[in-house]
Design a protein around this motif. Structure first.
Motif, PDB file in Angstrom:
ATOM      1  N   LEU A  40       0.688  12.468   8.603  1.00 21.54           N
ATOM      2  CA  LEU A  40      -0.720  12.125   8.396  1.00 21.54           C
ATOM      3  C   LEU A  40      -1.155  12.515   6.985  1.00 21.54           C
ATOM      4  N   GLU A  41      -0.745  13.678   6.521  1.00 25.24           N
ATOM      5  CA  GLU A  41      -1.081  14.108   5.160  1.00 25.24           C
ATOM      6  C   GLU A  41      -0.473  13.162   4.119  1.00 25.24           C
ATOM      7  N   LYS A  42       0.753  12.716   4.367  1.00 24.67           N
ATOM      8  CA  LYS A  42       1.400  11.772   3.447  1.00 24.67           C
ATOM      9  C   LYS A  42       0.656  10.435   3.451  1.00 24.67           C
ATOM     10  N   MET A  43       0.240   9.981   4.637  1.00 23.52           N
ATOM     11  CA  MET A  43      -0.527   8.734   4.730  1.00 23.52           C
ATOM     12  C   MET A  43      -1.828   8.861   3.946  1.00 23.52           C
ATOM     13  N   GLU A  44      -2.518   9.983   4.101  1.00 21.00           N
ATOM     14  CA  GLU A  44      -3.773  10.195   3.388  1.00 21.00           C
ATOM     15  C   GLU A  44      -3.555  10.187   1.877  1.00 21.00           C
ATOM     16  N   ALA A  45      -2.467  10.815   1.422  1.00 22.28           N
ATOM     17  CA  ALA A  45      -2.156  10.833  -0.012  1.00 22.28           C
ATOM     18  C   ALA A  45      -1.884   9.411  -0.524  1.00 22.28           C
ATOM     19  N   ASN A  46      -1.148   8.623   0.248  1.00 23.13           N
ATOM     20  CA  ASN A  46      -0.883   7.233  -0.147  1.00 23.13           C
ATOM     21  C   ASN A  46      -2.172   6.428  -0.212  1.00 23.13           C
ATOM     22  N   HIS A  47      -3.068   6.629   0.747  1.00 19.44           N
ATOM     23  CA  HIS A  47      -4.331   5.877   0.761  1.00 19.44           C
ATOM     24  C   HIS A  47      -5.156   6.183  -0.486  1.00 19.44           C
ATOM     25  N   LEU A  48      -5.087   7.409  -0.967  1.00 19.11           N
ATOM     26  CA  LEU A  48      -5.842   7.774  -2.171  1.00 19.11           C
ATOM     27  C   LEU A  48      -5.320   7.050  -3.414  1.00 19.11           C
ATOM     28  N   LYS A  49      -4.056   6.638  -3.391  1.00 20.70           N
ATOM     29  CA  LYS A  49      -3.452   5.932  -4.524  1.00 20.70           C
ATOM     30  C   LYS A  49      -3.835   4.451  -4.561  1.00 20.70           C
ATOM     31  N   ASN A  50      -4.307   3.922  -3.435  1.00 23.66           N
ATOM     32  CA  ASN A  50      -4.607   2.491  -3.340  1.00 23.66           C
ATOM     33  C   ASN A  50      -5.826   2.127  -4.169  1.00 23.66           C
ATOM     34  N   LEU A  58      -0.886   1.189   2.736  1.00 14.57           N
ATOM     35  CA  LEU A  58      -2.076   1.267   3.576  1.00 14.57           C
ATOM     36  C   LEU A  58      -1.611   1.116   5.011  1.00 14.57           C
ATOM     37  N   CYS A  59      -1.729   2.179   5.797  1.00 16.26           N
ATOM     38  CA  CYS A  59      -1.315   2.151   7.195  1.00 16.26           C
ATOM     39  C   CYS A  59      -2.547   2.446   8.047  1.00 16.26           C
ATOM     40  N   LEU A  60      -2.871   1.521   8.939  1.00 13.08           N
ATOM     41  CA  LEU A  60      -4.042   1.660   9.782  1.00 13.08           C
ATOM     42  C   LEU A  60      -3.637   1.672  11.247  1.00 13.08           C
ATOM     43  N   GLY A  61      -4.301   2.519  12.021  1.00 14.81           N
ATOM     44  CA  GLY A  61      -4.123   2.489  13.459  1.00 14.81           C
ATOM     45  C   GLY A  61      -4.858   1.293  14.026  1.00 14.81           C
ATOM     46  N   VAL A  62      -4.312   0.706  15.063  1.00 14.34           N
ATOM     47  CA  VAL A  62      -4.943  -0.426  15.738  1.00 14.34           C
ATOM     48  C   VAL A  62      -5.540   0.085  17.042  1.00 14.34           C
ATOM     49  N   PHE A  63      -6.845  -0.112  17.199  1.00 17.04           N
ATOM     50  CA  PHE A  63      -7.580   0.344  18.376  1.00 17.04           C
ATOM     51  C   PHE A  63      -8.333  -0.835  18.975  1.00 17.04           C
ATOM     52  N   ARG A  64      -8.362  -0.943  20.290  1.00 19.50           N
ATOM     53  CA  ARG A  64      -9.197  -1.956  20.925  1.00 19.50           C
ATOM     54  C   ARG A  64     -10.640  -1.451  20.933  1.00 19.50           C
ATOM     55  N   GLY A  76      -0.756  -2.810   8.333  1.00 20.51           N
ATOM     56  CA  GLY A  76      -1.125  -2.440   6.979  1.00 20.51           C
ATOM     57  C   GLY A  76      -0.481  -3.301   5.923  1.00 20.51           C
ATOM     58  N   LEU A  77      -0.521  -2.778   4.728  1.00 22.14           N
ATOM     59  CA  LEU A  77       0.039  -3.426   3.547  1.00 22.14           C
ATOM     60  C   LEU A  77       0.869  -2.406   2.797  1.00 22.14           C
ATOM     61  N   ASP A  78       2.074  -2.800   2.408  1.00 21.57           N
ATOM     62  CA  ASP A  78       2.981  -1.879   1.735  1.00 21.57           C
ATOM     63  C   ASP A  78       3.354  -2.432   0.370  1.00 21.57           C
ATOM     64  N   SER A  82       9.114  -3.530  -1.484  1.00 21.89           N
ATOM     65  CA  SER A  82       9.784  -4.575  -2.246  1.00 21.89           C
ATOM     66  C   SER A  82       9.128  -4.670  -3.627  1.00 21.89           C
ATOM     67  N   PRO A  83       9.848  -4.327  -4.688  1.00 29.71           N
ATOM     68  CA  PRO A  83       9.255  -4.325  -6.032  1.00 29.71           C
ATOM     69  C   PRO A  83       8.537  -5.631  -6.374  1.00 29.71           C
ATOM     70  N   GLY A  84       7.306  -5.494  -6.836  1.00 25.33           N
ATOM     71  CA  GLY A  84       6.523  -6.651  -7.256  1.00 25.33           C
ATOM     72  C   GLY A  84       5.870  -7.425  -6.130  1.00 25.33           C
ATOM     73  N   GLN A  85       6.048  -6.959  -4.902  1.00 26.65           N
ATOM     74  CA  GLN A  85       5.465  -7.660  -3.760  1.00 26.65           C
ATOM     75  C   GLN A  85       4.717  -6.676  -2.869  1.00 26.65           C
ATOM     76  N   THR A  86       3.561  -7.086  -2.395  1.00 24.73           N
ATOM     77  CA  THR A  86       2.850  -6.307  -1.388  1.00 24.73           C
ATOM     78  C   THR A  86       3.069  -7.016  -0.064  1.00 24.73           C
ATOM     79  N   VAL A  87       3.560  -6.258   0.914  1.00 22.53           N
ATOM     80  CA  VAL A  87       4.046  -6.819   2.166  1.00 22.53           C
ATOM     81  C   VAL A  87       3.134  -6.435   3.324  1.00 22.53           C
ATOM     82  N   LEU A  88       2.795  -7.426   4.117  1.00 24.08           N
ATOM     83  CA  LEU A  88       2.027  -7.250   5.336  1.00 24.08           C
ATOM     84  C   LEU A  88       2.943  -6.733   6.441  1.00 24.08           C
ATOM     85  N   PHE A  89       2.458  -5.775   7.248  1.00 23.90           N
ATOM     86  CA  PHE A  89       3.230  -5.335   8.409  1.00 23.90           C
ATOM     87  C   PHE A  89       2.305  -5.082   9.586  1.00 23.90           C
ATOM     88  N   TYR A  90       2.870  -5.153  10.776  1.00 22.51           N
ATOM     89  CA  TYR A  90       2.123  -4.894  12.008  1.00 22.51           C
ATOM     90  C   TYR A  90       3.110  -4.653  13.133  1.00 22.51           C
TER      91      TYR A  90
END
Length: 169
Positions: A40-50, A58-64, A76-78, A82-90
């Motif tokens: 969680l701390e690593k995720m928070e640090a990554n979000h601050l870089k965005n 960017l990793c988001l929890g999915v909630f109904r 999220g989006l990573d 992949s260098p030079g590409q932002t990748v969608l994931f779910y």
């Protein structure tokens, strides 16, 4: 951060979610609350870089919306995979699949990437035998444009094509 779809809330997980995060990550590997807190701390640090046009991860929890305390997946989006590409994931927990949730995640993340983060292109991919994921990307407006050596599929969509697709949908 929080994004909304018809049925879902996609949001940054916090310390308040720690037990729910640990529950989600228990399978297939064992985890502890302390290991979860470190991630969680690593995720928070990554979000601050965005920032616009430069998403680190960017990793988001999915909630109904009907059950806002239970994580049913991740999306999220990573920008690191992949260098030079932002990748969608779910990924959606098996018991919540086939309800359109992954498509809602993909479409909202693409909207966010193009409208809020000013991206020109977003990429995605799936294994050759993952027909459901293939269809999710198509329904979200992405186009399959690559076949990888392992038989998997690569997708992409540009801002203008996505915005045009949304108008027609």
């Amino acid at each position: 951060m929080e994004l909304h779809t018809d049925d879902l809330v996609l949001r940054t997980v916090t310390e308040d979610d720690i037990l729910e995060i640990a529950r989600m990550w228990e399978y297939p590997r064992e985890t502890t609350v302390e290991k979860t807190r470190q991630v969680l701390e690593k995720m928070e640090a990554n979000h601050l870089k965005n920032k616009p046009r430069e998403i680190c991860h960017l990793c988001l929890g999915v909630f109904r919306k009907t059950e806002p305390e239970v994580i049913i997946g991740w999306c999220g989006l990573d920008g690191k995979i992949s260098p030079g590409q932002t990748v969608l994931f779910y990924t959606i927990d098996e018991k919540f699949r086939s309800r359109g949730y992954a498509t809602q995640c993909a479409a909202e993340l693409l909207r966010y990437a193009f409208e809020d983060m000013e991206y020109d292109f977003i990429y995605g991919g799936c294994a050759k035998d993952n027909a459901a994921s293939y269809r999710v990307m198509e329904k979200a407006g992405m186009v399959q444009d690559v076949v990888y050596e392992d038989g998997g599929y690569g997708f992409s969509v540009g801002r203008e094509a996505f915005l045009h697709y949304r108008l027609l949908s």
